[in-house]
Scaffold this motif. Structure first.
Motif, PDB file in Angstrom:
ATOM      1  N   SER A  91       5.604 -11.886   0.597  1.00 17.21           N
ATOM      2  CA  SER A  91       4.292 -12.195   1.148  1.00 17.21           C
ATOM      3  C   SER A  91       3.332 -12.562   0.021  1.00 17.21           C
ATOM      4  CB  SER A  91       3.742 -10.979   1.900  1.00 17.21           C
ATOM      5  OG  SER A  91       2.336 -11.056   2.037  1.00 17.21           O
ATOM      6  N   THR A  92       2.632 -13.672   0.186  1.00 17.47           N
ATOM      7  CA  THR A  92       1.619 -14.061  -0.801  1.00 17.47           C
ATOM      8  C   THR A  92       0.573 -12.968  -0.964  1.00 17.47           C
ATOM      9  OG1 THR A  92       1.893 -16.321   0.030  1.00 17.47           O
ATOM     10  CG2 THR A  92       0.082 -15.922  -1.494  1.00 17.47           C
ATOM     11  N   LEU A  93       0.197 -12.354   0.134  1.00 16.75           N
ATOM     12  CA  LEU A  93      -0.836 -11.315   0.107  1.00 16.75           C
ATOM     13  C   LEU A  93      -0.356 -10.079  -0.641  1.00 16.75           C
ATOM     14  CD1 LEU A  93      -1.905 -11.777   3.821  1.00 16.75           C
ATOM     15  CD2 LEU A  93      -3.208 -12.519   1.816  1.00 16.75           C
ATOM     16  N   GLU A  94       0.910  -9.742  -0.481  1.00 15.08           N
ATOM     17  CA  GLU A  94       1.459  -8.601  -1.204  1.00 15.08           C
ATOM     18  C   GLU A  94       1.532  -8.887  -2.698  1.00 15.08           C
ATOM     19  OE1 GLU A  94       5.243  -5.491  -1.003  1.00 15.08           O
ATOM     20  OE2 GLU A  94       5.071  -7.118   0.461  1.00 15.08           O
ATOM     21  N   ALA A  95       1.878 -10.113  -3.059  1.00 14.50           N
ATOM     22  CA  ALA A  95       1.907 -10.491  -4.475  1.00 14.50           C
ATOM     23  C   ALA A  95       0.529 -10.329  -5.110  1.00 14.50           C
ATOM     24  CB  ALA A  95       2.397 -11.934  -4.631  1.00 14.50           C
ATOM     25  N   ASN A 120      -4.961 -12.276   5.818  1.00 14.58           N
ATOM     26  CA  ASN A 120      -5.347 -11.016   5.204  1.00 14.58           C
ATOM     27  C   ASN A 120      -4.290  -9.932   5.376  1.00 14.58           C
ATOM     28  OD1 ASN A 120      -6.808  -8.228   6.435  1.00 14.58           O
ATOM     29  ND2 ASN A 120      -7.370  -8.764   4.341  1.00 14.58           N
ATOM     30  N   ALA A 121      -4.249  -9.028   4.413  1.00 18.87           N
ATOM     31  CA  ALA A 121      -3.534  -7.759   4.540  1.00 18.87           C
ATOM     32  C   ALA A 121      -4.223  -6.749   3.632  1.00 18.87           C
ATOM     33  CB  ALA A 121      -2.062  -7.895   4.179  1.00 18.87           C
ATOM     34  N   LEU A 122      -4.131  -5.486   3.993  1.00 21.71           N
ATOM     35  CA  LEU A 122      -4.731  -4.407   3.218  1.00 21.71           C
ATOM     36  C   LEU A 122      -3.635  -3.562   2.575  1.00 21.71           C
ATOM     37  CD1 LEU A 122      -7.444  -3.167   5.770  1.00 21.71           C
ATOM     38  CD2 LEU A 122      -7.708  -4.860   3.938  1.00 21.71           C
ATOM     39  N   PHE A 123      -3.899  -3.128   1.338  1.00 24.81           N
ATOM     40  CA  PHE A 123      -2.935  -2.329   0.586  1.00 24.81           C
ATOM     41  C   PHE A 123      -3.677  -1.189  -0.106  1.00 24.81           C
ATOM     42  CE2 PHE A 123      -1.547  -6.672   0.844  1.00 24.81           C
ATOM     43  CZ  PHE A 123      -0.208  -6.590   1.166  1.00 24.81           C
ATOM     44  N   SER A 124      -3.096  -0.012  -0.066  1.00 27.77           N
ATOM     45  CA  SER A 124      -3.628   1.118  -0.815  1.00 27.77           C
ATOM     46  C   SER A 124      -2.904   1.196  -2.153  1.00 27.77           C
ATOM     47  CB  SER A 124      -3.413   2.409  -0.023  1.00 27.77           C
ATOM     48  OG  SER A 124      -3.752   3.529  -0.812  1.00 27.77           O
ATOM     49  N   VAL A 125      -3.663   1.295  -3.235  1.00 25.71           N
ATOM     50  CA  VAL A 125      -3.072   1.442  -4.559  1.00 25.71           C
ATOM     51  C   VAL A 125      -3.514   2.780  -5.132  1.00 25.71           C
ATOM     52  CG1 VAL A 125      -2.856   0.498  -6.871  1.00 25.71           C
ATOM     53  CG2 VAL A 125      -3.067  -1.047  -4.917  1.00 25.71           C
ATOM     54  N   ALA A 191       6.439  -7.541  -6.395  1.00 24.03           N
ATOM     55  CA  ALA A 191       6.524  -7.394  -4.943  1.00 24.03           C
ATOM     56  C   ALA A 191       7.959  -7.547  -4.444  1.00 24.03           C
ATOM     57  CB  ALA A 191       5.622  -8.421  -4.262  1.00 24.03           C
ATOM     58  N   ALA A 192       8.782  -8.256  -5.209  1.00 20.48           N
ATOM     59  CA  ALA A 192      10.173  -8.503  -4.803  1.00 20.48           C
ATOM     60  C   ALA A 192      11.083  -7.303  -5.046  1.00 20.48           C
ATOM     61  CB  ALA A 192      10.722  -9.723  -5.550  1.00 20.48           C
ATOM     62  N   GLU A 193      10.622  -6.347  -5.862  1.00 21.30           N
ATOM     63  CA  GLU A 193      11.456  -5.180  -6.167  1.00 21.30           C
ATOM     64  C   GLU A 193      11.811  -4.427  -4.888  1.00 21.30           C
ATOM     65  OE1 GLU A 193       9.630  -2.660  -9.039  1.00 21.30           O
ATOM     66  OE2 GLU A 193       9.408  -4.243 -10.535  1.00 21.30           O
TER      67      GLU A 193
END
Length: 224
Positions: A91-95, A120-125, A191-193
């Motif tokens: 996903s481009t957004l995940e990258a 859009n996508a949301l990610f917690s870091v 992101a591919a891992e």
């Protein structure tokens, strides 16, 4: 060893990595000329290494520009077919989110989908771990604003980040620095891992809505 690249929006990038080690990477923000820039960039990144030595090819499969995504997918397929190299669609957004592993915040990845809508996508870091909070989607700025108001700190990133920031007016939302804002080959590799490897024939683009041509054709049919 992984070759990772992106051509899904206005920027283009490529990276050759071996585990966490970045062997070589390139990034360019020159507009939508990826049919001319992507393959030469990949060849420069691969200089001194054989494609047959790759363990996989990772590419952003969308969302993004319909033409840009198709160029990336077609390039990955063409490179993979010759030596039967496995592929990974990202996903481009995940990258984008993987640019911010040093943050402790919610990363709001946004790409301009026109008419004040965003892919859009949301990610917690937290503690260098990226956790997806929702699926990739197309969302209006009004609906996105309601969601973001619930979080303590949000970092906006992606090619739609500045437009979104200028119209969202929330005190808990900050705009990512420009040099960190866009997806790149290194983020694609991260992101591919641990994602499933597939054959080149299985690799397909991911679109969140029909293309403009498809929408116009549907409208013509409805108005007949």
């Amino acid at each position: 060893m992984l070759l990772s690249f992106d051509s899904s929006a206005v920027t283009a990038s490529a990276a050759l990595t071996d585990g966490e080690r970045v062997i070589k990477s390139e990034f360019v923000n020159a507009g939508l000329t990826h049919s001319e820039t992507l393959l030469p960039m990949i060849k420069r990144v691969m200089q001194g290494y054989s494609f047959s030595a790759l363990d996989g090819i990772a590419v952003t499969a969308g969302p993004g520009s319909f033409t840009g995504v198709r160029i990336g997918i077609a390039t990955a397929k063409g490179l993979a077919f010759k030596d039967n190299i496995s592929c990974i669609g990202v996903s481009t957004l995940e990258a984008i989110a993987y640019n911010f592993t040093d943050e402790n915040a919610v990363i709001c990845a946004v790409m301009d989908a026109r008419r004040m809508q965003f892919y859009n996508a949301l990610f917690s870091v937290e503690n260098k771990k990226v956790t997806r909070l929702c699926d990739d989607r197309a969302i209006s700025i009004d609906d996105l604003k309601k969601e973001l108001a619930c979080y303590e700190r949000v970092v906006l990133a992606g090619d739609g980040a500045e437009l979104c920031y200028n119209n969202i007016a929330l005190e808990n939302v900050v705009l990512a620095d420009e040099e960190q804002r866009y997806q790149n080959g290194i983020g694609v590799s991260k992101a591919a891992e641990n994602k499933e490897k597939i054959s080149a024939s299985q690799l397909m683009p991911v679109y969140l809505r029909p293309s403009q041509a498809e929408r116009e054709l549907k409208l013509k049919k409805e108005n007949k």
